[in-house]
Structures are given as structure tokens and as C-alpha cells.
Design an enzyme around this catalytic site. Structure first.
Site, PDB file in Angstrom:
ATOM      1  N   TRP A 196     -19.264  34.043  65.063  1.00 52.53           N
ATOM      2  CA  TRP A 196     -18.941  34.798  63.839  1.00 52.53           C
ATOM      3  C   TRP A 196     -18.830  33.924  62.583  1.00 52.53           C
ATOM      4  O   TRP A 196     -18.110  34.263  61.648  1.00 52.53           O
ATOM      5  CB  TRP A 196     -17.655  35.600  64.023  1.00 52.53           C
ATOM      6  CG  TRP A 196     -17.417  36.088  65.409  1.00 52.53           C
ATOM      7  CD1 TRP A 196     -18.308  36.695  66.232  1.00 52.53           C
ATOM      8  CD2 TRP A 196     -16.198  35.999  66.147  1.00 52.53           C
ATOM      9  NE1 TRP A 196     -17.734  36.991  67.445  1.00 52.53           N
ATOM     10  CE2 TRP A 196     -16.433  36.578  67.418  1.00 52.53           C
ATOM     11  CE3 TRP A 196     -14.922  35.509  65.872  1.00 52.53           C
ATOM     12  CZ2 TRP A 196     -15.450  36.667  68.398  1.00 52.53           C
ATOM     13  CZ3 TRP A 196     -13.952  35.601  66.845  1.00 52.53           C
ATOM     14  CH2 TRP A 196     -14.210  36.175  68.081  1.00 52.53           C
ATOM     15  N   GLY A 197     -19.513  32.800  62.570  1.00 47.82           N
ATOM     16  CA  GLY A 197     -19.486  31.941  61.393  1.00 47.82           C
ATOM     17  C   GLY A 197     -18.285  31.032  61.290  1.00 47.82           C
ATOM     18  O   GLY A 197     -18.143  30.312  60.288  1.00 47.82           O
ATOM     19  N   ASP A 204     -20.051  34.398  73.319  1.00 47.93           N
ATOM     20  CA  ASP A 204     -19.090  34.916  72.346  1.00 47.93           C
ATOM     21  C   ASP A 204     -17.877  33.998  72.189  1.00 47.93           C
ATOM     22  O   ASP A 204     -17.799  32.927  72.795  1.00 47.93           O
ATOM     23  CB  ASP A 204     -18.667  36.330  72.752  1.00 47.93           C
ATOM     24  CG  ASP A 204     -18.555  37.278  71.569  1.00 47.93           C
ATOM     25  OD1 ASP A 204     -18.221  36.819  70.464  1.00 47.93           O
ATOM     26  OD2 ASP A 204     -18.800  38.490  71.754  1.00 47.93           O
ATOM     27  N   ASP A 213     -18.785  40.890  62.514  1.00 52.49           N
ATOM     28  CA  ASP A 213     -19.720  41.885  63.031  1.00 52.49           C
ATOM     29  C   ASP A 213     -20.269  42.801  61.943  1.00 52.49           C
ATOM     30  O   ASP A 213     -19.591  43.132  60.961  1.00 52.49           O
ATOM     31  CB  ASP A 213     -19.036  42.742  64.087  1.00 52.49           C
ATOM     32  CG  ASP A 213     -18.776  41.988  65.380  1.00 52.49           C
ATOM     33  OD1 ASP A 213     -19.218  40.828  65.486  1.00 52.49           O
ATOM     34  OD2 ASP A 213     -18.126  42.550  66.276  1.00 52.49           O
TER      35      ASP A 213
END
Length: 498
Positions: A261-262, A217, A282
């Protein structure tokens, strides 16, 4: 002066641009930005003030150049070699989009070893594992809040009293693979210990615990002056740790699933590091989030292929207030766009309707195609002009290749049912002058042949039609007009057909 040749060179602090200068007095020649006109750059002086003139002929120029080139080459080769970055373009892991289960959408932090084993057993008993759902992935909140005295991560003693080696052994005994979660920062998103500055230690520990996959993450980012890296560098740290661990142990590398997350366009660079990369923020269990994710990914479909895939996030099939048609659209888009397929609903209460979506073998076969690894892409946006970025109304008409024919996805983004029409040759994968057998991948029926065009009647609001079209021979003789696409349709005698 010592009599050896000296070439003119200004002092480091001297700009030699004219006017006042910080040069010291022994660099007097630099003070006005030029040498005295009476002195040549190739004149040298001895302590006796004798001048030596160096005469440069073509031969000496060439020989000097060759000597300098050789010296530079030898100097370069003598430099310490810099380790190559981790290259995951094809390390034998993750050729196809990975399938399985992830704990986050259904349970968030409410996880323990009993629940995870129960879910893994249900993946087997419900037939999901037989369809390719082979990863049982634990998301955030599995750890203690602090590392051990020796610096290791520690599994939460209350939630995982038997330890992770026992847990992964049970998962492996079921014929499944085990996945774990960590973060590239100081902490995870729920403020458990992250892996920053502990990448090698943690990668080794994950492997020793028996895990096969790492979801990584993007929370708790260190200050710029500490990390001194951009997004690519931050994720390269763990990629290098995984690659080095594999090289040292001889074991297959961990599957590396980047979850940033891009940010900073991972579709441009993440393939060099891992096997999948998140492309958006998300997901949530509503049509608005699904439409937005489809829209964003419609512009980067080219990035997915074997050994590297755009990750559109964990599935929400079975969650929230998604209608049956919205769930089918969700699953179809994720599958045909070659996203990883991770179930995220509570399997202890799963409905037959949800299982009908998750177990569509014909849709899964496209996602897991071993011959064609590319995604479907839009060929017409429909409601909007082509190439329109619209979070609520993404592209509607899509096609792509498969080992068995051309795939079409028709997505009704409207709030009411609608007919959906297209000319076959709008898709780049269809040949002119041919007719095509039509297979519906949701009704599982063969629906005759299509000549020139196709119309799907009354597609439900937010619903989908998924088709496989296979060449069925030449279209009927005399089919008119002579060209399905009228642009520059011309007879061999030069007559333009209007």
C-alpha cells in the site's frame, strides 16, 4: 606481567574522561583519564622492571602499516560469506506490466474453483487473453483457517474440492498463468494463515501447486521485538525464498507482486525484490479514489520501467457508478503510467461499454511497449500550480515516450466539460520547429497535424484525451513567433526577441 609488549587500553567500563571512574584497581592508569606523564604509550615493562624503548623510523612505520593491512584483508576474506539479498532487478520475469484478472474487486471472499475456471474461460472467449490479459489471480480467502499438521497451507476443501494442482492445470490449458495470494504477516487481511516464518515452505508449495505469481499483502504484522525488521526486511524474506527456490529447482522465479500500500516508499527499494509494488491505499469504484491515486502517482512516475512497475491497484472499470468517461480516464491513466492492468469486474455480466474500454488495443500497446518502458509524466498541472499535491485535482497535462512517437494524456479533472490547450514543446519529447501528425487513441482517428500547439475541445467532465504524435517534418516556413517558447529567444546577432 609476562614481558610481552602491552599497549595502554582502558577497561570496557571506564570512560577515562576524568573524575570518578568505574575502572578496577588494576586499571589505575585510566582513573584520571590520562596516563602518568612519566610513562609513554610505547614503553613496556618486564617482570624485572626493565624498560625497552621501541624506535619508530619511517621504514618501520610503513612496513607495520602494510603488515596490518594484509592481516586485516586476510581476516576479512576468511569470514563466512553473507548471502546476497534477492535481486529481482532483471531475473527474466516481469519485463512489462502484467495483465490479467484478480478476484478481489468483483467477488471479495466469494470465490470457488468453478467461478475461477468460468472467469478464465471468459478471458479466452471474450478475446481478453489475446490482448495480453494472461494472469488469472486468486486473491484472499482461498485457504483453510489453519495449516496442516505438518505446517503446510491447505486449500479450502469446500471452495476448492479438486485441489490447486487441478485448478492451475486447467488455467494453464487455457494458455493462461495462475496467481495466488498470501501475506507477509501472521495472517492475511481476512485472517487466513499468513506466510511469516514460513516463507520458504510456502514459496515451494505455491510453485508445486503450479502457480506463477504471488501477490503478497501487508496485514497482521508481528510485534517489533519478534520481527526485528522494517518493511524492506519483511518483504526481503519472501524475495529471498523465491530466489533461493528458483536457484534450487532451476525453474523461473515466481512473479513477486508486493502489496504494501505504498508504505515506506516502495518505489525506492521494491525493484530489488519484485516486479511490482502497490503505491497507495486500496482503490474503490468512484472518481474520488481514482483522482487521489493518480495524484499520488504523479510524483513517482520515474520509478516505473522494465522489470519493475508502480502498481496503482486492480482496475475498477465496469464497477460502481463510474461514468463511461471516468472509466476511460481510469484505464488511460493506469495504462500510460505503466501500471499492471488487472480486470476486477464480473465477466459473466460485463457490458459492451466496459469491454470497449478494456480492449482498446492502441492504449494497451502503450502499456505493453517492448521498446520504451517508462511512464508518462506531467508537464503541466493545469488547475493547480505545478507540483501541487491535490487529491481531488491531480495534474492534467501529461506526456511520455513510446516506440512510435510522443504520447499525450489530457485529463479533465473538473466537474464540467472544458477545452484543454497546450504548446507542443511544453513536453520534453517534442522538437522545436517541427509539426506533428495527431492520432486520437480513443476515437482511433488521424486528426491532421499540429503546429506549435494543440487544443482539445469540450473534454467531458472527468474525461480524457489520449494522443499519439509523430514527427511530420518541418513546420511551415515563416511560422511566428520565431520561438514557441519565448524564454531567452534570441537572434544570432544578439537581439533578444520579446
Amino acid at each position: 606481567m609476562d614481558g610481552s609488549p602491552h599497549f595502554y587500553q582502558p577497561h570496557d567500563d571506564c570512560s577515562c574522561s576524568g573524575g570518578a571512574s568505574p575502572c578496577s584497581t588494576h586499571h589505575e592508569k585510566c582513573r584520571h583519564g590520562q596516563l602518568p606523564s612519566s610513562q609513554s604509550l610505547f614503553n613496556v615493562s618486564s617482570s624485572r622492571e626493565r624498560s625497552i624503548t621501541i624506535v619508530l623510523t619511517p621504514h618501520t612505520i610503513i612496513m607495520t602499516f602494510l603488515a596490518l593491512s594484509l592481516a586485516a584483508s586476510l581476516a576479512y576474506l576468511s569470514l563466512p560469506s553473507k548471502p546476497l539479498p534477492a535481486a529481482a532487478l532483471n531475473n527474466g520475469v516481469g519485463k512489462l506490466p502484467f495483465m490479467g484478472y484478480n478476484t478481489w474487486n468483483a467477488y471479495h471472499c466469494d470465490i470457488d474453483e468453478d467461478g475461477i475456471i468460468q472467469t478464465a474461460q471468459l478471458m479466452k472467449s471474450l478475446g481478453l487473453a489475446d490482448l495480453g490479459y494472461e494472469h488469472m489471480n486468486i486473491d484472499d480467502c482461498w485457504a483453510e483457517k489453519t495449516r496442516s499438521a505438518s505446517g503446510d497451507l491447505v486449500a479450502n476443501a469446500t471452495r476448492f474440492p479438486s485441489g490447486f494442482n487441478n485448478l492451475t492445470s486447467q488455467i494453464h490449458d487455457l494458455g493462461l498463468k495462475a496467481g495466488i495470494y498470501s501475506d507477509s504477516g501472521w495472517f492475511t487481511c481476512q485472517l487466513y494463515p499468513g506466510s511469516y516464518l514460513n516463507e520458504a515452505r510456502d514459496a515451494e508449495q505455491f510453485q508445486n501447486w503450479g502457480f506463477d505469481l504471488l501477490k503478497y499483502d501487508n496485514c497482521a504484522v508481528p510485534f517489533d521485538e519478534i520481527i526485528d525488521l522494517g518493511m524492506v526486511g519483511k518483504y526481503t524474506r519472501m524475495a529471498d525464498a523465491i530466489a533461493n527456490l528458483s536457484a534450487t529447482t532451476g525453474q523461473p522465479p515466481l512473479f513477486y507482486s508486493l502489496c504494501q500500500w505504498g508504505r515506506e516508499q516502495p518505489w525506492l527499494w521494491a525493484r530489488k525484490l519484485g516486479q511490482s509494488w502497490r503505491t497507495t491505499d486500496d482503490i474503490d469504484a468512484d472518481w474520488e479514489h481514482l483522482a487521489s491515486i493518480i495524484n499520488q502517482n504523479s510524483f513517482i512516475t520515474w520509478a516505473s520501467d522494465f522489470y519493475g512497475h508502480n502498481d496503482m491497484d486492480i482496475l475498477e472499470v465496469g464497477n460502481g457508478n463510474l461514468t463511461f468517461d471516468e472509466a476511460k480516464s481510469h484505464y488511460t491513466a493506469w495504462s500510460l503510467m505503466k501500471s499492471p492492468l488487472l480486470i476486477g469486474t464480473d465477466l459473466t455480466t460485463v457490458t459492451n461499454e466496459t469491454l470497449e474500454v478494456l480492449t482498446n488495443k492502441e492504449i494497451i500497446a502503450i502499456n505493453q511497449d517492448p521498446i520504451v518502458g517508462t511512464s508518462i509524466s506531467p508537464f503541466r498541472w493545469g488547475v493547480n500550480p505545478d507540483w501541487t499535491f491535490n487529491a481531488t485535482h491531480p495534474a492534467q497535462y501529461w506526456s511520455g515516450e513510446s516506440q512510435n512517437g510522443t504520447i499525450f494524456m489530457l485529463l479533465n479533472v473538473l466537474d464540467d466539460s472544458a477545452d484543454m490547450f497546450f504548446n507542443l514543446t511544453e513536453s520534453p519529447w517534442i522538437n522545436a520547429g517541427r509539426q506533428y501528425a495527431v492520432r486520437d487513441l480513443w476515437t482511433h482517428t488521424d486528426n491532421g497535424t499540429a503546429v506549435r500547439n494543440f487544443t482539445a475541445k469540450a473534454v467531458p467532465a472527468h474525461g480524457v484525451v489520449a494522443l499519439l504524435m509523430q514527427d511530420a517534418g518541418p513546420e511551415p516556413a515563416g511560422t511566428q513567433p520565431p520561438c514557441a517558447r519565448p524564454e531567452w529567444c534570441i537572434d544570432q546577432n544578439g537581439t533578444l526577441v520579446q
